[in-house]
Design a protein around this motif. Structure first.
Motif, PDB file in Angstrom:
ATOM      1  N   GLU A 144      29.692  39.946  36.424  1.00 31.64           N
ATOM      2  CA  GLU A 144      29.817  41.812  36.907  1.00 31.64           C
ATOM      3  C   GLU A 144      31.277  41.571  36.603  1.00 31.64           C
ATOM      4  OE1 GLU A 144      30.139  43.542  41.546  1.00 31.64           O
ATOM      5  OE2 GLU A 144      30.252  41.315  41.454  1.00 31.64           O
ATOM      6  N   ALA A 145      32.827  40.841  36.552  1.00 29.05           N
ATOM      7  CA  ALA A 145      33.580  41.439  35.940  1.00 29.05           C
ATOM      8  C   ALA A 145      33.589  42.087  34.506  1.00 29.05           C
ATOM      9  CB  ALA A 145      34.884  40.238  36.628  1.00 29.05           C
ATOM     10  N   ASP A 146      33.326  40.930  33.201  1.00 28.84           N
ATOM     11  CA  ASP A 146      33.015  41.283  32.226  1.00 28.84           C
ATOM     12  C   ASP A 146      32.759  42.353  31.861  1.00 28.84           C
ATOM     13  OD1 ASP A 146      35.018  39.061  32.520  1.00 28.84           O
ATOM     14  OD2 ASP A 146      33.488  37.752  31.124  1.00 28.84           O
ATOM     15  N   THR A 147      31.339  42.636  32.613  1.00 28.36           N
ATOM     16  CA  THR A 147      30.601  44.348  32.225  1.00 28.36           C
ATOM     17  C   THR A 147      31.286  45.271  32.819  1.00 28.36           C
ATOM     18  OG1 THR A 147      28.589  43.342  34.098  1.00 28.36           O
ATOM     19  CG2 THR A 147      28.361  42.553  31.887  1.00 28.36           C
ATOM     20  N   ALA A 148      31.637  44.907  34.337  1.00 21.75           N
ATOM     21  CA  ALA A 148      32.307  46.511  34.877  1.00 21.75           C
ATOM     22  C   ALA A 148      32.845  47.533  34.390  1.00 21.75           C
ATOM     23  CB  ALA A 148      32.584  45.800  36.159  1.00 21.75           C
ATOM     24  N   THR A 149      32.312  48.442  34.731  1.00 26.49           N
ATOM     25  CA  THR A 149      32.742  49.776  33.687  1.00 26.49           C
ATOM     26  C   THR A 149      33.837  51.302  34.823  1.00 26.49           C
ATOM     27  OG1 THR A 149      30.547  51.230  34.450  1.00 26.49           O
ATOM     28  CG2 THR A 149      30.866  50.501  32.309  1.00 26.49           C
ATOM     29  N   ASP A 150      34.048  50.264  36.253  1.00 20.08           N
ATOM     30  CA  ASP A 150      34.627  50.721  37.106  1.00 20.08           C
ATOM     31  C   ASP A 150      34.857  49.561  38.214  1.00 20.08           C
ATOM     32  OD1 ASP A 150      32.513  50.246  38.544  1.00 20.08           O
ATOM     33  OD2 ASP A 150      31.749  52.649  38.780  1.00 20.08           O
ATOM     34  N   GLY A 151      35.708  50.018  39.294  1.00 20.75           N
ATOM     35  CA  GLY A 151      36.336  48.966  40.308  1.00 20.75           C
ATOM     36  C   GLY A 151      36.914  48.536  40.025  1.00 20.75           C
ATOM     37  N   VAL A 152      38.354  46.942  40.476  1.00 21.10           N
ATOM     38  CA  VAL A 152      39.012  46.036  40.058  1.00 21.10           C
ATOM     39  C   VAL A 152      38.170  44.810  39.747  1.00 21.10           C
ATOM     40  CG1 VAL A 152      41.187  44.925  40.816  1.00 21.10           C
ATOM     41  CG2 VAL A 152      40.805  47.262  41.412  1.00 21.10           C
ATOM     42  N   PRO A 153      38.399  44.103  38.399  1.00 16.13           N
ATOM     43  CA  PRO A 153      37.348  43.450  38.059  1.00 16.13           C
ATOM     44  C   PRO A 153      38.927  41.902  38.217  1.00 16.13           C
ATOM     45  CG  PRO A 153      38.710  44.053  36.102  1.00 16.13           C
ATOM     46  CD  PRO A 153      38.891  45.188  37.491  1.00 16.13           C
ATOM     47  N   ASP A 154      38.430  40.961  38.991  1.00 12.73           N
ATOM     48  CA  ASP A 154      38.526  39.590  39.102  1.00 12.73           C
ATOM     49  C   ASP A 154      40.364  39.303  38.384  1.00 12.73           C
ATOM     50  OD1 ASP A 154      37.766  37.950  37.429  1.00 12.73           O
ATOM     51  OD2 ASP A 154      36.307  36.789  38.995  1.00 12.73           O
ATOM     52  N   TYR A 155      40.271  39.440  37.283  1.00  7.97           N
ATOM     53  CA  TYR A 155      41.015  39.572  36.216  1.00  7.97           C
ATOM     54  C   TYR A 155      42.342  39.665  35.991  1.00  7.97           C
ATOM     55  CZ  TYR A 155      38.927  42.666  33.259  1.00  7.97           C
ATOM     56  OH  TYR A 155      38.289  43.870  32.595  1.00  7.97           O
ATOM     57  N   ALA A 156      42.260  40.889  36.666  1.00  2.00           N
ATOM     58  CA  ALA A 156      43.138  41.940  36.753  1.00  2.00           C
ATOM     59  C   ALA A 156      43.911  41.651  38.708  1.00  2.00           C
ATOM     60  CB  ALA A 156      42.902  43.560  36.941  1.00  2.00           C
ATOM     61  N   PHE A 157      43.508  41.016  39.757  1.00  4.75           N
ATOM     62  CA  PHE A 157      43.937  40.990  40.306  1.00  4.75           C
ATOM     63  C   PHE A 157      46.010  40.546  40.785  1.00  4.75           C
ATOM     64  CE2 PHE A 157      40.104  39.879  43.142  1.00  4.75           C
ATOM     65  CZ  PHE A 157      39.330  40.509  43.010  1.00  4.75           C
ATOM     66  N   GLY A 158      45.653  39.638  39.181  1.00  7.07           N
ATOM     67  CA  GLY A 158      47.410  39.459  39.157  1.00  7.07           C
ATOM     68  C   GLY A 158      46.590  37.806  40.276  1.00  7.07           C
ATOM     69  N   PRO A 159      47.884  36.863  40.179  1.00  9.94           N
ATOM     70  CA  PRO A 159      48.386  36.027  41.002  1.00  9.94           C
ATOM     71  C   PRO A 159      48.023  35.897  42.511  1.00  9.94           C
ATOM     72  CG  PRO A 159      50.628  36.558  40.147  1.00  9.94           C
ATOM     73  CD  PRO A 159      49.282  37.406  39.577  1.00  9.94           C
ATOM     74  N   ARG A 160      48.539  34.831  43.149  1.00  7.21           N
ATOM     75  CA  ARG A 160      48.373  34.913  44.608  1.00  7.21           C
ATOM     76  C   ARG A 160      50.049  35.445  44.292  1.00  7.21           C
ATOM     77  NH1 ARG A 160      47.286  31.126  47.151  1.00  7.21           N
ATOM     78  NH2 ARG A 160      46.843  29.877  45.278  1.00  7.21           N
ATOM     79  N   LYS A 161      50.150  35.461  46.111  1.00  6.86           N
ATOM     80  CA  LYS A 161      51.387  34.997  46.056  1.00  6.86           C
ATOM     81  C   LYS A 161      51.991  34.710  47.216  1.00  6.86           C
ATOM     82  CE  LYS A 161      53.428  38.453  49.060  1.00  6.86           C
ATOM     83  NZ  LYS A 161      53.482  39.950  49.759  1.00  6.86           N
ATOM     84  N   TRP A 162      52.815  33.377  46.189  1.00  4.62           N
ATOM     85  CA  TRP A 162      53.318  31.820  47.149  1.00  4.62           C
ATOM     86  C   TRP A 162      54.440  32.367  47.542  1.00  4.62           C
ATOM     87  CZ3 TRP A 162      51.680  27.479  47.744  1.00  4.62           C
ATOM     88  CH2 TRP A 162      52.664  26.189  48.361  1.00  4.62           C
ATOM     89  N   TYR A 163      55.533  33.386  47.062  1.00 10.17           N
ATOM     90  CA  TYR A 163      56.836  33.539  47.639  1.00 10.17           C
ATOM     91  C   TYR A 163      57.186  34.496  46.806  1.00 10.17           C
ATOM     92  CZ  TYR A 163      61.498  32.711  49.851  1.00 10.17           C
ATOM     93  OH  TYR A 163      62.326  33.701  50.872  1.00 10.17           O
ATOM     94  N   GLY A 164      57.961  35.961  48.410  1.00  9.53           N
ATOM     95  CA  GLY A 164      58.324  36.940  47.862  1.00  9.53           C
ATOM     96  C   GLY A 164      57.541  37.518  48.596  1.00  9.53           C
TER      97      GLY A 164
END
Length: 329
Positions: free
Chosen positions: A195-215
């Motif tokens: 889904e992410a590699d063929t998407a033309t809109d929305g936020v694909p999972d590769y653009a989520f960024g890392p999870r926040k461990w601290y901060g």
């Protein structure tokens, strides 16, 4: 010399640059129509891409359309054309946000044209930023960018920045208590490679960024409780460098102007080597949005909270093909 009147190739290129603008959840809520007999581009809001839970008044939708309008102005000026903008030209047609009449350029807006390379370099970054202060000269340039578009950009004091973090935390808590608040997020996220590699809109999972461990950096977690493969956790900055974009009034016209100011600020920031992300979470709740103001400076109505700093620029997110958003008549 630019071709005048603009041909189909030129108009397509202008709209392609316009649609590189940011929008809430990358919904891309815009449509363009080019009237060949008038050399005019019309910008319309696409309310089918609205977010009823997160943006019921369509304020965020108008901000995104305003950002696209600013990119269109930059692209037209860079192409040697003169874009003449008329906002909200027809009260009986509220979805028609602007008409842009293209003319042979009479004078050069060098500052506007110079922003063109930044259109393709600007990406939302959901990564940690370095603990390096933004120089005062750069802050002044960003504030001037907002002023040129009829808005204001303020850099909150440490106590105000902490209050903004508290407001974001409050908004996140409300979302947790009511799962319906995740409906818009879930509609506009693209999970899994197919889904992410063929998407033309929305936020694909590769653009989520890392999870926040601290901060405490207010980076929206688009994954929610869903699992994303190979997504690590990192430490974010404890005191983000914020900027508040605001307008003196809060009408539809102000939202469109604020969107233009937002994009001008983002492109100038990109020119100066800054990474950027947008934090609208607290602004999606009317009571929290009002509290986001700095009562000491009376900045009016906060339209967007920006997080700025030095770090990864973030990946390119998908865009709809121009043929889906442009109608030539």
């Amino acid at each position: 010399m630019p071709v005048f009147p603009p041909d189909t190739k030129t108009v397509t290129a202008l709209v392609r640059d316009a649609t590189a603008a940011p929008s809430m959840h990358n919904a891309q809520p815009w449509r363009f129509r080019y009237l060949t007999d008038r050399d005019t581009l019309e910008l319309r809001a696409d309310v089918e891409r609205a977010m009823p839970r997160s943006d019921p008044l369509h304020r965020g939708l108008h901000l995104g359309c305003g950002a696209a309008l600013f990119n269109l102005r930059v692209a037209a000026t860079h192409a040697g054309l003169g874009p003449h903008v008329h906002l909200l030209p027809d009260a009986s047609e509220p979805q028609l946000l602007a008409v842009v009449r293209l003319t042979e350029r009479e004078s050069t807006d060098a500052a506007l044209a110079a922003l063109h390379p930044a259109i393709r370099r600007r990406h939302t970054s959901r990564y940690p930023f370095a603990a390096e202060d933004i120089p005062e000269a750069v802050r002044a340039a960003l504030s001037e960018a907002a002023r040129l578009e009829g808005a204001r950009l303020d850099f909150p004091s440490p106590w105000h920045a902490q209050s903004l973090l508290d407001l974001v935390s409050d908004a996140e808590g409300r979302d947790t208590l009511d799962p319906r608040n995740a409906e818009d997020r879930d509609r506009w996220t693209r999970m899994g490679a197919a889904e992410a590699d063929t998407a033309t809109d929305g936020v694909p999972d590769y653009a989520f960024g890392p999870r926040k461990w601290y901060g405490d950096a207010p980076v929206r977690d688009f994954a929610g409780r869903r699992t994303v493969a190979d997504r690590g956790a990192v430490t974010f900055e404890n005191m983000p460098q914020f900027a508040l974009l605001s307008t003196s009034e809060d009408r539809v016209e102000d939202w469109v102007r604020a969107g233009q100011a937002l994009e001008r600020v983002l492109l100038v920031a990109t020119e100066h080597g800054l990474a950027t992300s947008l934090t609208s979470h607290a602004l999606e709740w009317p009571d929290l949005r009002w509290l986001a103001r700095d009562p000491r400076s009376a900045t009016g109505f906060v339209q967007m909270v920006l997080r700025l700093g030095y770090g990864p620029q973030g990946p390119t997110t998908p865009r709809r093909p121009v043929r889906e958003v442009l109608d030539i008549r």
